[in-house]
Design a protein around this motif. Structure first.
Motif, short mmCIF file in Angstrom:
data_model
loop_
_atom_site.label_atom_id
_atom_site.label_comp_id
_atom_site.label_asym_id
_atom_site.label_seq_id
_atom_site.Cartn_x
_atom_site.Cartn_y
_atom_site.Cartn_z
N CYS A 298 42.28 -28.99 40.11
CA CYS A 298 41.37 -29.71 41.01
C CYS A 298 41.90 -31.09 41.40
CB CYS A 298 40.00 -29.83 40.37
SG CYS A 298 39.32 -28.22 39.99
N CYS B 217 34.07 -30.45 32.07
CA CYS B 217 34.28 -29.20 32.79
C CYS B 217 34.35 -28.03 31.81
CB CYS B 217 35.56 -29.27 33.60
SG CYS B 217 35.91 -27.73 34.43
N CYS C 214 40.99 -34.94 37.58
CA CYS C 214 39.80 -34.10 37.66
C CYS C 214 38.97 -34.43 36.43
CB CYS C 214 40.17 -32.63 37.67
SG CYS C 214 40.68 -32.06 36.05
S1 SF4 Z 1 38.48 -26.49 36.54
FE1 SF4 Z 1 39.07 -28.17 37.79
S2 SF4 Z 1 37.75 -29.83 37.05
FE2 SF4 Z 1 37.72 -28.30 35.54
S3 SF4 Z 1 39.28 -28.96 34.14
FE3 SF4 Z 1 40.20 -27.49 35.53
S4 SF4 Z 1 41.12 -28.66 37.10
FE4 SF4 Z 1 39.72 -29.97 36.01
#
Ligand code: SF4
Ligand code: SRM
Ligand SMILES: Cc1cc2nc3c(=O)[nH]c(=O)nc-3n(C[C@H](O)[C@H](O)[C@H](O)COP(=O)(O)OP(=O)(O)OC[C@H]3O[C@@H](n4cnc5c(N)ncnc54)[C@H](O)[C@@H]3O)c2cc1C
Ligand code: FES
Lengths: 845, 113
Positions: free
Chosen positions: A684, A646, A640
């Motif tokens: 994710c 993120c 992810c």
């Molecule tokens: S929310 Fe999803 S995309 Fe963001 S760091 Fe966590 S696992 Fe990864």
């Protein structure tokens, strides 16, 4: 209009769901339209393993409902909706959300609730019962602030709740009303041994404490005040002091309720209304309720049988239990308190090792009536069989609990069990059932489990199941043929060891020394894979070339029309715009169909064999390398976006994914291997569905192993937590090499794990505790593979002699005129047989 | 009279594996097992997959018979008779093949119909 009857099930908990599953598996499912009400927002989940929620399991891991179960079986489920009234005259059920439904038959499976003592202050904030996933979420929320937790109740569930508090890093207290822990199951000796052990784990135990009120605390949020004037402060209070059957709906509907609570049922699980059944913890049979799941399942089977016109009876249930509380083995069988007239008691106590055992036997020393085991419950399966099947005790019954004397064999061989002996109580599987499954060809543990369901519930019977299997196979003189194929009288593991010990480097050497004939696609590929894992030589080296499956010999996957796909590596799913442009240009130049794969990279389809080297040359010149999509080898490390972008990311998941993919790329294995790395627990990257899954958490990386998507999905097991990167890689090195050494051919890590004797704990002991003293060897072997990596496509395009093979015809530059494409959605695809015939006609006309 | 058509040099063959030749517009799969000095020619067409790929299958033996396993769906064919091991109603054409003075020659006479 359907002439089906309507069956309504109220409560979709463990027993309700078991009933539905059994109904759907029966021949009678077509007789009913089925509707169920589920008060909780989640359909049935495994309450028995609830506390694993704190050790990393998610609500979906705990689910008891197969994907699509309700849809596929046309069951209407009213989720998050509580049934509030039953009109028994008009035969309707109505719900909180306003559903009104007519029933022909009704099943109540409303379970129990945790008993909350009705004392002042019982409903203060963060004073939580311990029963549902929602309760656990409340606990998680409360734990953010809390430092000290107290459990009201020192029974089985209370001690489990204490474990949950410890998992949440709270200073933990257990408050018990009576004088001893687990008073229902244990005698004084067992309980005091248990207390010592629990206290040694850092839990403070308070006995003889009657909580009379909960008020504001001074150092903590709450203060519990006890009848003897003492007090205890805590920020979170859990109620786990017993359960109360949920009989309120039945009661307002006028059904008979037992004096001590619970909906009264007869031997067929019918309530006082003969259109209504009650099953599970809400039911009271013979003035007795059952707080365990196995009796609930037995009731479900009985009710179903009766509904279908059968005459089976529920005859009560055995309340024996075995569990691990905070790592302490505890078991209780039958009548532990020796209340049977004339019963004799044998006790064994070992203060050094913290072991307490007691058996209760009949006056004539012949039958086992009960037992208590603390600190070592390994004798449970044997004792259970003596107890359940009324088997004659040995001459000295105490030999069953004393440390074994060399001249006496203590264990009860599975051969001694009658066919009627129940092996698995969760699924009511008898020894006879198991033997007939073995006769019909289930000769592995895996096959037996899926055929009979034995050992797929609490798992407590797994060891016994295995010994029955082994014993039966031995008796039948069945030697399970584990030869890999007709050319080698060996298993894959044997071949691996031969290659390793005798340093064999080619297939021909191996088959001359140890095999027969020329080989076939099974042994050739398996040996090709072993040689590649162990020596890691170029797979198209002359000696190896003929060993590989078509895909490996051409370093590409053959498609249905005989063309190939091209999958360059995109580590971690990361790709720069420039590289993406190159990929697009190459695809365009060679007219390749282009698709993003499920593994976070791009697949180009429709390359003829003679085009493969040209395409790869262009890709390699641009900086791409082989993606090994053709090999039984590491595929992708999905990632992810992680902490780099993120807002929730805890760590750099892309960076780690790239590093892992680069480390293990090209690694040949018994089957393909997939990884994923997620930047936080939102997951994710779906790491828990991979052979190796890594999730960033505050304390480092959590490692999950042996997950699988594909045909039989399996969630990965949490293997280790809060690892730093070096340890993480060390563990992965060891696990993968161990897998490569010991798995069967074409066995994914998931199946490997499932067939491993000792399972996850065993794997941990090998990898983490280095029980076999192999760790260094495993790491060294992996390091060799890492150091000898080469991009096979690069080696191939640089070697003219290898390129010869990529000709369609040895004697002509023509192409296979059967490869014909047509266009669809702006790209090519193989023509269908009809289209091909048509296009050929047009061409020749 | 049998017509032998020169196809390639023995060096063009893949030891313990196959190549494909185009002979009279027929695709012929040629397999070579140097240790036994054995060479086989069968049609390249895989009747199960409906494509021309058998030359790219893996070879070996089954119950003592030399065989190729189809790269698509892994059925096995006897290299001497063309008989499919899994389905007795399926038999693929076999062709004559010989090595003369380091050259490989194939004949498709007789088998073509
Ligand atoms: S929310 Fe999803 S995309 Fe963001 S760091 Fe966590 S696992 Fe990864
Ligand atoms: C291309 C791709 C589908 C797509 O367009 O997305 C694909 C295509 C194929 N898959 Fe897959 N799988 C693809 C992702 C997956 C995934 C998803 C993932 O990896 O995240 C899964 C489930 C995850 C898993 O494996 O646990 C998946 C589970 C399978 C399985 C079942 C494996 C199992 O353990 O049950 C097979 C069959 C097998 O391997 O025996 C399979 C086999 C195949 C084969 C090799 C079948 C075949 O022999 O022709 C397909 C050929 C690929 C090709 O020609 O390039 N594919 N396949 C994906 C390639 C990913 C990549 O970049 O390498
Ligand atoms: C932490 C914990 C550990 C446990 N460990 C073990 C163990 O090791 N071994 C063992 O055998 N047992 C164990 N148990 C007990 C086991 O979970 C229960 O025996 C089992 O869940 C009973 O199943 P049930 O379907 O009768 O009730 P439940 O699973 O409680 O399901 C009843 C469902 O009905 C719903 N419901 C109630 N009323 C209505 C209504 N009016 N309308 C709609 N829905 C309604 C409830 O919300 C609930 O979802 C444990 C329980 C807990 C809480
Ligand atoms: S006894 Fe629980 S799974 Fe068999």
């Amino acid at each position: 209009m359907s002439n089906k009857q309507t069956l309504v099930v109220i409560g979709n908990g463990m027993v309700g769901q078991y009933f539905l599953t059994a109904l759907m598996a029966s021949d009678h499912k077509a007789r009913y339209d089925v509707v169920t009400f589920c008060e909780e927002p989640l359909p049935a989940y495994d309450r028995v393993h609830l506390s694993e929620y704190f050790a990393g399991k998610s609500a979906s891991d705990l689910s008891l409902v197969e994907d699509g179960f309700f849809d596929n079986n046309a069951i209407t489920i009213h989720l998050d909706d509580k049934a509030v009234a039953i009109d028994r005259v008009n035969k309707t059920v109505s719900s909180e959300k306003g559903v009104l439904i007519n029933y022909d038959k009704l099943v109540l499976a409303t379970g129990s609730k945790a008993f909350v003592p009705p004392i002042p202050g019982h409903d203060r904030e963060n004073c939580i019962p311990y029963r549902t996933v929602a309760d656990l979420d409340d606990m998680l929320a409360a734990a953010k602030e809390a430092k000290v937790g107290a459990v009201v109740g020192g029974g089985l569930l209370g001690l489990e709740a204490a474990k949950a508090l410890q998992d949440l890093d709270l200073a933990t207290h257990v408050v018990q009303f009576g004088p001893r822990l687990m008073s229902a199951q244990l005698d004084d000796g067992g309980a005091s041994m248990l207390r010592q052990k629990i206290e040694a784990l850092g839990v403070s135990v308070h006995t003889n404490k009657n909580t009379i009120k909960i008020v504001d605390g001074e150092t903590c949020a709450h203060k519990m005040v006890f009848a003897d004037g003492t007090e205890l402060e805590a920020d979170m209070v859990l109620y786990s002091a017993g359960i109360r059957p949920r009989d309120e709906l039945a009661s307002v509907s006028g059904l008979t309720i037992a004096d001590r609570g619970g909906i009264t049922i007869d031997n067929h699980c019918l309530t006082s209304d003969n259109s209504i059944y009650a099953i599970g913890e809400c039911a009271s049979w013979n003035d007795q309720t059952f707080g365990l799941v196995a009796p609930g399942y037995a009731m479900a089977r009985t009710a179903l049988d009766h509904l279908m016109g059968g005459n089976d009876s529920f005859t009560g249930a055995d309340m024996s239990t075995k569990l691990k509380l905070n790592g302490v083995d505890v078991a209780s069988i039958g009548d532990p308190h020796a209340t049977t007239a004339g019963a004799l008691v044998y006790t064994y106590q070992n203060g050094v090792d913290g072991v307490y055992k007691r058996i209760v036997v009949s006056q004539d020393n012949q039958y086992l009536l009960g037992a208590v085991l603390v600190g070592d419950a390994s004798g449970y399966p044997t004792l259970m069989q003596y107890y359940l099947n009324g088997i004659d005790l040995p001459e000295h019954p105490d030999s069953l609990i004393l440390p074994s004397r060399s001249d006496e064999s203590v264990g009860l061989g599975p051969d001694a069990l009658p066919a009627s002996a129940q092996i698995c109580s969760c699924y009511d599987v008898s020894k006879g059932d198991i033997c007939s499954a073995i006769d019909s060809g289930c000769t592995t543990l895996g096959a037996l489990k899926s055929e009979t369901q034995a050992a797929t519930g609490c798992g407590g019977c797994a060891a016994l199941l295995k010994s029955v299997l082994d014993c039966e196979l031995e008796k039948a003189g069945i030697e399970v043929n584990t030869d890999i194929c007709e050319h080698f009288p060996y298993t894959r593991q044997d071949l691996y060891n031969l290659i390793m010990v005798e340093e064999i480097k080619t297939f021909s050497e191996l088959i001359h020394k140890h095999g027969l004939g020329k080989g076939c696609e099974i042994c050739k590929q398996a040996v090709g894979s072993i040689l590649a894992s162990y020596w890691n030589e170029y797979v198209l080296k002359d000696e190896h070339l003929s060993l590989q499956d078509t895909n490996d010999t051409f370093l590409a996957n053959m498609q249905k029309d005989g063309t190939y796909s091209v999958v360059p590596r995109m580590t971690g799913g990361e790709v720069s715009p420039d590289m993406l442009i190159v990929l697009g240009q190459v695809a365009k130049k060679y007219g390749l169909y282009t698709k993003v794969t499920g593994g976070q990279r791009v697949d180009l389809f429709g390359a003829r064999v003679d085009q493969l080297p040209k395409i790869w040359k262009e890709l390699i010149d641009a900086g791409f390398e082989s993606g090994h999509a053709y090999g039984k080898s590491l595929r992708t490390v999905k990632s992810c976006v992680g902490s780099t972008w993120c807002r929730f990311g805890v760590d750099d998941s892309v960076g780690l994914a790239v590093e892992l993919e680069n480390r293990y790329k090209g690694l040949r294995a018994p089957h393909k291997i997939k990884f994923a790395v997620s930047g936080c627990t939102r997951e994710c990257a779906e790491a828990q569905s991979k052979d190796i899954g890594v999730i960033a958490v505050e304390g480092g990386w959590n490692l999950y192993v042996c997950g699988n998507g594909g045909m039989k999905p399996r969630h990965g097991d949490l293997f280790a937590t809060n690892l730093d990167k070096a340890t993480l890689i060390q563990y992965i090195d060891r696990i993968l090499t161990f897998y490569i050494r010991t798995a069967d051919r074409l066995q994914r890590t998931s199946v490997w794990m499932e067939n491993m004797e000792g399972g996850l704990d065993y794997l941990k002991s090998v990898i983490i505790e280095d029980k076999l003293s192999l760790a260094q060897q495993l790491e060294d072997q992996m390091q060799h593979v890492v150091d000898s990596y080469q991009c096979e496509w690069k080696t191939t395009i640089e070697d003219d002699s290898k390129l010869k093979r990529f000709r369609t015809f040895v004697n002509s530059d023509k192409h296979d005129d059967n490869i014909i494409f047509v266009e669809e959605r702006g790209q090519v695809r193989p023509a269908s047989k009809e289209e091909r015939a048509h296009l050929k006609l047009v061409e020749t006309a | 009279m049998t017509t032998w058509i020169d196809v390639c040099s023995i060096d063009d063959l893949q030891p313990n594996s196959g190549v494909c030749a185009l002979v009279d517009n027929q695709q012929v799969a040629i397999f070579y097992m140097p240790e036994d000095d054995a060479i086989f020619a069968i049609d390249n067409y895989d009747p199960f997959g409906d494509v021309h790929v058998l030359s790219r299958g893996l070879i070996g033996d089954m119950a003592g018979r030399p065989m190729v396993s189809s790269p698509l769906y892994k059925q096995h064919f006897d290299l001497q008779t063309g008989q499919c091991f899994e389905d007795e109603t399926v038999k693929i054409p076999v062709y004559g093949v010989q090595i003369i003075a380091g050259r490989v020659e194939v004949t498709v006479d007789g088998a073509a119909q």
